[in-house]
Design a protein around this motif. Sequence first.
Motif: not given
Length: 810
Positions: A100-116
């Motif tokens: 159900g990928i619709t505009v604004g539905s993605t909650t995951a982030l590409a950016c991060e606070a530190s390397d995982a």
Amino acid sequence: MARFTIAVAALVASSATAAEASVKIDGQIAEGRGLFSKIPDLIGAATARFLEVIGATADHPVCVDPGFNTTMDPMMMKVMSTMLKYDDVIAGLEQYKTEGITVGSTTALACEASDAAVSDTILIEDGMSGDVNFPHGNIKPIATGGERSVCPSTYGEKIAGTPDGLGAYLPDDKTVRVVVQSEGYGPLRIESYAFPVNDGTVTFGGSHIQYVDYDRSKFASFMSSDMPASDMVTGMGEMVERVINLKGEPVSPRNGWSETTVGAHYGNTDANGTYIMYAKPSDGFDWFFQSLCSAHLEQKHQWGEGIGVEDNLFITNEEWSNFELDKEFVGQSAHVLDLATKTLHAVGAFTNGGFEKIVEINSQSPDHVMVGISGYNGAFDNSGVIPGEKVYPDHVTAMRNAGYGPRPDGKNYTWPKDIVPYRIYVGVKGKLEDGSDAPADDFLARNGFKYGQIYGFAIDMTNTTVRSGPTAGVWRDEWHKSATNGDKIPGKWIAQPWRWNGEVKNFQHDGSWDYQVPPPGAEAGGELEGYNWWTSKGPDAGGCKTEHLSPDPRAGNTAFAQSSTCGYFGHLYVLDVASALDAAGNDLPSSFDGEYYVYQGETDVTSQIELGGKGQYTEGRDATRNWDKDGVASGGKLTFEDIDGFEVIEDNGKLFAVIQEDSGSKLGERAFITSELEHEDDGKDLTYYFIASSGGDDNSRMVAGVSVPKGVACHDGEKFVSGAHEFSGVFDASGLVRKDESGNFALQASATGMEKRANDRLVPVNEKNLVMTLQTGKWSCGVIGAFATDRGGQWLLYQPNIPADASLVT
């Protein structure tokens, strides 16, 4: 106007008949691409039928996904199987269906606070966030590349990448409209889907300018809520419906590879209208916008009563290009989008040298408009086109010398890229290029973008035993290697000789070459003897690029802050503006007094950075240093590197800046917010609070093929293709959602820009709503590749949280 429906998702819904589907797919399938370019007018009826089936209505308050299935009858299957990306399209449709990928539905982030990888609790998983415990404020996505619209009027259209310049305004009292352009390169790199303009008669590829509408009440509380942005999306679409070229003509279809005598898009042609780009667009594409880079949204009269542009508009620009090696070309112009009519006008008054960012500053006059200008000034070499070689258009330089050379110093002109000072433009409202009165309906003239003058920042470069100028003859880049906060350079904004007259000419005639000769009045015996344009390395070679600039938002100042790819930045002032304009009468001044103050030199910033316990990379490295290719080899760079995104925000007279690098960092590109800006010569330096980092060749999530949305990272057969990301723009949307003491929104859609800025400054820095863009340029597979949305990226909302004292460093 026939609307261009991009998404195959809408096209293959089983509720539509095969005949309807074939109508929608009719048109030209672009060579080598699974995308559609031109759709006939009959699509209107077919789309209406589809919307009837899903029960959508024009007044649906929030766009809701009706769902669809991908079962296709034999006729539809036959049509689809002719597409070269058939398998990718089917996989993409299944992902849209199941996730159900619709505009604004993605909650995951590409950016991060530190390397995982430095955390024991963060899972490295495709489509999921990494460490989002950001140290200096919260970040949430509001749109992501590859997401699809489920809004009735644009069902199936996609968010194109990769996002760059942006802005926001109120189209009505219930809606916040965020406008973002994509930095696309058309056939020179990756071709995005085309969109129609000028009543459907012309198609453009390359960069897009798109909008997403958000429910204003929900937008105001979004950062404190758990909802995805899709819960507040009320609309989405393209912002450009009409395009006007440098001659003021509506752009027309391209005449093959021959001259387009009327309506050429001169960013792709020579002055005769002949297409001369290094690569040709696919079948069905007329033209493309090449690298719309940064942008700035300006609202009517934002500097005072009657002061500022006369319309709400969006200033954008084409940045660089690759032309055929032996051809003449016009260059790359700025463009101004009329937000009310969705008409994009090419502007020749700033030269055609290509730009990074253009912003309005305070003209202090109701009769004039002023803007600051930054950028390459001629990035038209073919670097990278021929592997390992940097090929400049020497034939154009030869034509410049044949017509205008030699220079007064006896030397020949050299290629002008990055030989450019800080610049401003002053325009007279209501005038045509020749200074005569313009019709009231002339958009560019009404806003002062036809008749005006560019001014470059020049300083006394004298260095003798008798007299020495403020830098002792040292050029801009070298001087900043030892500059410290508060250092001051007095100078003058001097009118350059060239002025736009409305005639479209090839680049050898452009004003971009003017900065290789001394300013008017600086000749021996002149009143400005000893002055020269303060360029990066002098008149014979280019140095570091003038990157993003940002207007000084404080009332009464005519000023802007300017960044550099060398990592330094400072504040430029234009002094005594009102008196200089008054003294010039019906003409424009020959110069203005000015001064420049340093905020940060190209010096060690490691002790000024506050990581807040985050910014940790692998192998014990951290974000106090920059880790580009050279940085990794040397143990980390100590300075800022390639500052790109840069915007100044105001909190009741106090200024702060958001800094975003574009260095190619191997470990993660950095973003910071400063302590309160000040340029007193008091021995104190700014503090830089780490916001986040993103991407990088050696970042753990990138190496593992993590992407957002899931599946858009590419694999070359041996490994996932990783690469640098780039935070790329900032806009202060705080005033749009500020509420008064009664709990009502303080700003109305009909308000002027002055009222918007007044509301912005009343919002404390830690309560700001800052819209930012993040480019994820290597993510071009999965749904992004299948539906030709170029490359990935995210639109973000950031709310800072920095210490109350935001102290300086002594």
